[in-house]
Design an enzyme around this catalytic site. Structure first.
Site, PDB file in Angstrom:
ATOM      1  N   HIS A   1      -4.062   5.305 -16.114  1.00  0.00           N
ATOM      2  CA  HIS A   1      -4.844   6.029 -15.097  1.00  0.00           C
ATOM      3  C   HIS A   1      -5.023   5.202 -13.823  1.00  0.00           C
ATOM      4  O   HIS A   1      -5.989   5.390 -13.078  1.00  0.00           O
ATOM      5  CB  HIS A   1      -6.216   6.439 -15.643  1.00  0.00           C
TER       6      HIS A   1
ATOM      7  N   SER B   1       5.661  -3.487  11.579  1.00  0.00           N
ATOM      8  CA  SER B   1       5.078  -2.396  12.359  1.00  0.00           C
ATOM      9  C   SER B   1       5.366  -2.610  13.834  1.00  0.00           C
ATOM     10  O   SER B   1       5.409  -3.743  14.315  1.00  0.00           O
ATOM     11  CB  SER B   1       3.561  -2.348  12.129  1.00  0.00           C
TER      12      SER B   1
ATOM     13  N   LYS C   1       1.667  -6.424   9.589  1.00  0.00           N
ATOM     14  CA  LYS C   1       2.144  -5.517   8.542  1.00  0.00           C
ATOM     15  C   LYS C   1       3.455  -5.987   7.901  1.00  0.00           C
ATOM     16  O   LYS C   1       4.343  -6.520   8.549  1.00  0.00           O
ATOM     17  CB  LYS C   1       2.364  -4.103   9.117  1.00  0.00           C
TER      18      LYS C   1
ATOM     19  N   GLU D   1       9.766   3.053  -0.291  1.00  0.00           N
ATOM     20  CA  GLU D   1       9.254   4.368   0.109  1.00  0.00           C
ATOM     21  C   GLU D   1      10.395   5.360   0.309  1.00  0.00           C
ATOM     22  O   GLU D   1      10.277   6.547  -0.050  1.00  0.00           O
ATOM     23  CB  GLU D   1       8.428   4.226   1.389  1.00  0.00           C
TER      24      GLU D   1
END
Length: 468
Positions: free
Chosen positions: A153, A274, A280, A287
């Protein structure tokens, strides 16, 4: 080549709408291989002379050279790869070129071409899957002795060996390879000689055609031969589950490499930054892996929806099977090229992982299990440990802060023995059930995984080299 029955030329808008060159020009080499086998079968049946056979084979080689060099550009007015190749062959050989299509339809021609093309692609994919499995096995072996939190979970559950985590993915991908094997075996029958749908009046030796093209055997039914696209669905079934598993792995690595989790570190070379935020480090590759999977699942459904409404035998709808197929193959190759080198550079953030163990609550099941060994019924043990956690939360304490007296005030059956084992590493080591996370079990899984790799290598070695 088929217009003699018509009194009007095909409208330009129809040519643009019905052409398939944007999809099937990639099949040119496979199509020529199928045609060369057909030529040899025609010669074997006495339908062309030896001189004509030699001329056709030489001519087909010339056409292939022209295609590879870019000298031969396909014409839309010729609709597809098959007609463009035959038209060029006829330019070279005249009437001899016009004999190529004897006893053959574009229906069995494309069915054969597509199987040849897909077989070559799947064998290449299988080799890449082997490399992929090896990369996961490498991480499992290197990270076996690291203890990290396991999750259910998306909440901390129990300590596990990081090698055990990697092996959980390995077994899923190993099952995927079994599906890939099944897809390869399903397509390895030869439709050539089935003609339009009813077979041929000429004495073609279809077993010879199958042998020349290194298929296991000829297909059994000529109607089914030209209508069957089940083997593409079989491939999509593999591709869909394989990429779902890739997406799950990508999702894990995205989460576990985040500052909030901090369990693994991703290689800089496989991340981006970024345009506005200098700090970043974005997991863009992972992704994109996750993002591309939906396209493949959609292609699977696209094929099934197309097939479910078609009458036997061939219908032009089947031309569209290649549009999604090319996209799926491109996606698979891309993901299999980028994931293995990324995985090989994933490392453990030891400090980040250790933070998950600071309050000791991840060892709650170990305490309950210990109480069971002291004769406490499991449900009562579960309640006692849960009540102890509630007390700690109210008091701002954690399991590792408690003294023996505090433990006994919460759980009377508690004694010093459990304190000696109240640490993540011993928790992992005690889980020695078959398939558990104990280091000895991970070692056994690694050994079994290496056997899987050997089986994959053996399977690939049994396939013949590509058709000449």
């Amino acid at each position: 080549m088929w217009k003699s029955r018509f009194s009007e030329d095909t409208a330009d808008v129809v040519l643009k709408f019905t052409q398939s060159l944007d999809m099937d020009w990639h099949l040119a080499e496979a199509d020529i291989k199928g045609s060369k086998a057909h030529v040899k079968t025609l010669a074997s049946a006495g339908l062309i002379t030896q001189e004509e056979e030699k001329a056709l084979l030489t001519g087909l080689d010339q056409v292939l050279d022209e295609i590879k060099s870019g000298k031969l550009e396909p014409l839309i007015k010729l609709e597809d790869v098959h007609m463009n190749i035959e038209a060029r062959l006829t330019e070279i050989l005249g009437d001899i070129g016009r004999k190529l299509h004897t006893a053959r339809s574009r229906n069995d021609q494309i069915a054969t071409t597509l199987r040849l093309f897909l077989r070559e692609q799947l064998l290449e994919i299988a080799s890449k899957v082997e490399t992929f499995l090896e990369s996961i096995l490498d991480r499992a072996e290197n990270h076996m002795n690291f203890v990290v939190p396991g999750y259910t979970h998306l909440r901390r559950a129990q300590p596990i060996s990081m090698g055990h985590y990697w092996m959980s993915h390995f077994w899923a991908f190993a099952r995927d390879f079994s599906r890939l094997k099944a897809a390869l075996e399903a397509l390895n029958e030869c439709p050539l000689g089935s003609a339009a749908l009813a077979g041929s009046t000429f004495p073609l030796d279809r077993h010879l055609s199958a042998k020349l093209l290194r298929f296991f055997k000829p297909t059994e039914n000529s109607i089914d031969s030209v209508a069957n696209r089940d083997y593409i669905a079989d491939f999509y079934h593999f591709a869909s589950l394989f990429l779902v598993h890739c997406s799950r792995l990508a999702e894990d690595l995205i989460i576990y490499s985040s500052d909030e989790f901090g369990i693994v570190q991703l290689p800089d070379a496989f991340c981006t930054g970024s345009s506005i935020m200098p700090q970043k480090k974005n997991p863009d590759v992972l992704e994109l892996v996750r993002g591309k999977v939906g396209q493949v699942l959609g292609s699977y459904m696209d094929l099934l929806i197309m097939l479910k409404g078609l009458p036997l035998a061939y219908n032009r709808d089947l031309q569209e099977d290649k549009r999604s197929l090319m996209n799926v193959l491109q996606t698979l190759h891309g993901i299999l090229d980028v994931l293995p080198p990324l995985i090989l550079k994933v490392e453990i953030d030891v400090d980040g992982a250790s933070k998950a163990f600071e309050d000791g609550f991840i060892l709650a099941t170990d305490v309950a299990d210990y109480l069971v060994l002291k004769g406490v019924p499991f449900r009562k043990a579960h309640w006692l440990v849960g009540n102890a956690i509630k007390w700690c939360l109210n008091e701002g304490k954690n399991f590792l802060d408690l003294s023996l007296e505090e433990w006994r005030s919460l759980i009377p059956q508690f004694d010093e023995e459990i304190l000696e084992n109240l640490n993540p590493r011993s928790s992992v080591e005690r889980r020695k059930t078959y398939g558990g996370t104990a280091f000895s079990e991970v070692m056994r899984q690694l050994s079994e995984g290496k056997k899987i790799i050997e089986e994959v290598e053996k399977f690939l070695s049994l396939w013949p080299e590509d058709v000449d």
